[in-house]
Design a protein around this motif. Sequence first.
Motif, short mmCIF file in Angstrom:
data_model
loop_
_atom_site.label_atom_id
_atom_site.label_comp_id
_atom_site.label_asym_id
_atom_site.label_seq_id
_atom_site.Cartn_x
_atom_site.Cartn_y
_atom_site.Cartn_z
N UNK A 5 0.84 -1.19 0.00
CA UNK A 5 0.00 0.00 0.00
C UNK A 5 0.88 1.24 0.00
N UNK A 6 0.54 2.21 -0.83
CA UNK A 6 1.35 3.43 -0.91
C UNK A 6 1.12 4.33 0.29
N UNK A 7 -0.13 4.43 0.76
CA UNK A 7 -0.44 5.28 1.90
C UNK A 7 -1.06 4.44 3.01
N UNK A 8 -0.50 4.54 4.20
CA UNK A 8 -1.08 3.89 5.37
C UNK A 8 -1.83 4.95 6.18
N UNK A 9 -3.08 4.68 6.47
CA UNK A 9 -3.92 5.59 7.24
C UNK A 9 -4.10 5.00 8.64
N UNK A 10 -3.74 5.77 9.65
CA UNK A 10 -3.80 5.31 11.04
C UNK A 10 -5.01 5.93 11.72
N UNK A 11 -5.89 5.07 12.26
CA UNK A 11 -7.12 5.55 12.91
C UNK A 11 -7.28 4.94 14.30
N UNK A 12 -6.91 5.67 15.36
CA UNK A 12 -7.21 5.20 16.71
C UNK A 12 -8.70 5.39 17.00
N UNK A 13 -9.27 4.48 17.78
CA UNK A 13 -10.71 4.57 18.05
C UNK A 13 -11.00 4.13 19.48
N UNK A 38 -5.56 1.24 8.97
CA UNK A 38 -5.32 0.48 10.18
C UNK A 38 -6.11 1.11 11.32
N UNK A 39 -7.17 0.44 11.75
CA UNK A 39 -7.99 0.90 12.85
C UNK A 39 -7.52 0.21 14.13
N UNK A 40 -7.20 1.01 15.14
CA UNK A 40 -6.76 0.47 16.41
C UNK A 40 -7.83 0.77 17.44
N UNK A 41 -8.56 -0.27 17.83
CA UNK A 41 -9.62 -0.11 18.83
C UNK A 41 -8.98 -0.16 20.22
N UNK A 74 -2.04 8.11 21.60
CA UNK A 74 -0.66 8.04 21.14
C UNK A 74 -0.17 6.61 21.04
N UNK A 75 -0.42 5.80 22.06
CA UNK A 75 -0.04 4.39 22.05
C UNK A 75 -0.72 3.67 20.89
N UNK A 76 -2.02 3.94 20.70
CA UNK A 76 -2.78 3.30 19.63
C UNK A 76 -2.21 3.67 18.26
N UNK A 77 -1.90 4.95 18.07
CA UNK A 77 -1.31 5.36 16.80
C UNK A 77 0.01 4.64 16.55
N UNK A 78 0.79 4.46 17.59
CA UNK A 78 2.08 3.78 17.43
C UNK A 78 1.91 2.32 17.02
N UNK A 79 0.87 1.66 17.52
CA UNK A 79 0.58 0.29 17.08
C UNK A 79 0.32 0.29 15.57
N UNK A 80 -0.45 1.28 15.12
CA UNK A 80 -0.74 1.38 13.69
C UNK A 80 0.49 1.71 12.87
N UNK A 163 8.96 6.38 3.77
CA UNK A 163 10.00 5.73 2.99
C UNK A 163 11.31 6.52 3.05
N UNK A 164 11.20 7.84 3.15
CA UNK A 164 12.38 8.69 3.18
C UNK A 164 12.81 9.05 4.60
N UNK A 165 11.86 9.41 5.46
CA UNK A 165 12.19 9.86 6.81
C UNK A 165 12.32 8.70 7.80
N UNK A 166 11.79 7.54 7.43
CA UNK A 166 11.67 6.45 8.39
C UNK A 166 10.37 6.60 9.16
N UNK A 167 10.00 5.57 9.90
CA UNK A 167 8.78 5.66 10.70
C UNK A 167 9.02 6.55 11.92
N UNK A 168 8.13 7.51 12.10
CA UNK A 168 8.22 8.45 13.23
C UNK A 168 7.02 8.19 14.13
N UNK A 169 7.28 7.98 15.40
CA UNK A 169 6.26 7.55 16.34
C UNK A 169 5.84 8.67 17.28
N UNK A 170 4.66 8.51 17.86
CA UNK A 170 4.18 9.46 18.87
C UNK A 170 4.95 9.27 20.17
N UNK A 171 5.35 10.35 20.83
CA UNK A 171 5.91 10.22 22.17
C UNK A 171 4.81 9.71 23.11
#
Length: 256
Positions: A5-13, A38-41, A74-80, A163-171
């Motif tokens: 997938x070219x774009x990953x969409x992160x959705x905490x819920x 990616x929905x994170x319940x 924040x934790x949920x977004x990081x899982x995604x 792809x360029x910056x690497x994965x950046x996570x929520x503190x």
Amino acid sequence: MNKKALVSVIMPAYNAAGFIAESIRSVQQQSFEDWELLVIDDASKDRTSEIVEALRAEDPRIKLHILPTNQGAGFSRNIGIKAATGDYISFLDADDLWKPHKLQTQLDLMKKENVDVCFSSYELIDEQGESLQKQIKALKFLPFEKLKKANYIGNLTGMYNAAKLGKIYCPLIRKRQDWGLWLLAVEKAGFAKGIQEPLAVYRERENSISGNKIEMLQYNYRVYREVLEYSSVKSLFWMLLFLREQLLVKQRQKVD
């Protein structure tokens, strides 16, 4: 073999049964179709997961992760983020909406102008979905030093090139973690580009605006102290700059 997938969409819920179907539909209606959602319940107590499961049965691009205990956005977004396979990562909360051309417009700009972080203006609606006749205007150009003064990136509009910056996570702080993520992303990218057209819709809910201003200021301080790793003196200095920016400058971004 599945295509990446070219774009990953992160959705905490969390307890989002009243809104999440509409939010997911706004992703499904994108003119750009090469995405995964990616929905994170976050241990919801309502029918959130049941609704997502029904939509996932119809659309394999939707993926559901269910957390056993509530951990926060924040934790949920990081899982995604960890599970994401896309070249680009974007975010949408389970009660907000995207305009149909949101992803395509951002991707076009990012590729054409070699931009690694992009965001846009967005409109405001109330809890019932009625327009508030207001929008938050995006700055056209956002350097790291400006972002340090206040969060100018609406999380529902932000996208970065993983792809360029690497994965950046929520503190892992309970609040202001979205600002922390964009600070880390823009620091790495050097700047972010803003699109003036509103590409998303933010739902203002009664419980979404904190009445505890002192608590929010404490989290702002933690962003400077823990995310940017500034000294206590430097963090207090930036807190003063934040207050000035928030009260005298940032308010101008909200327009009719």
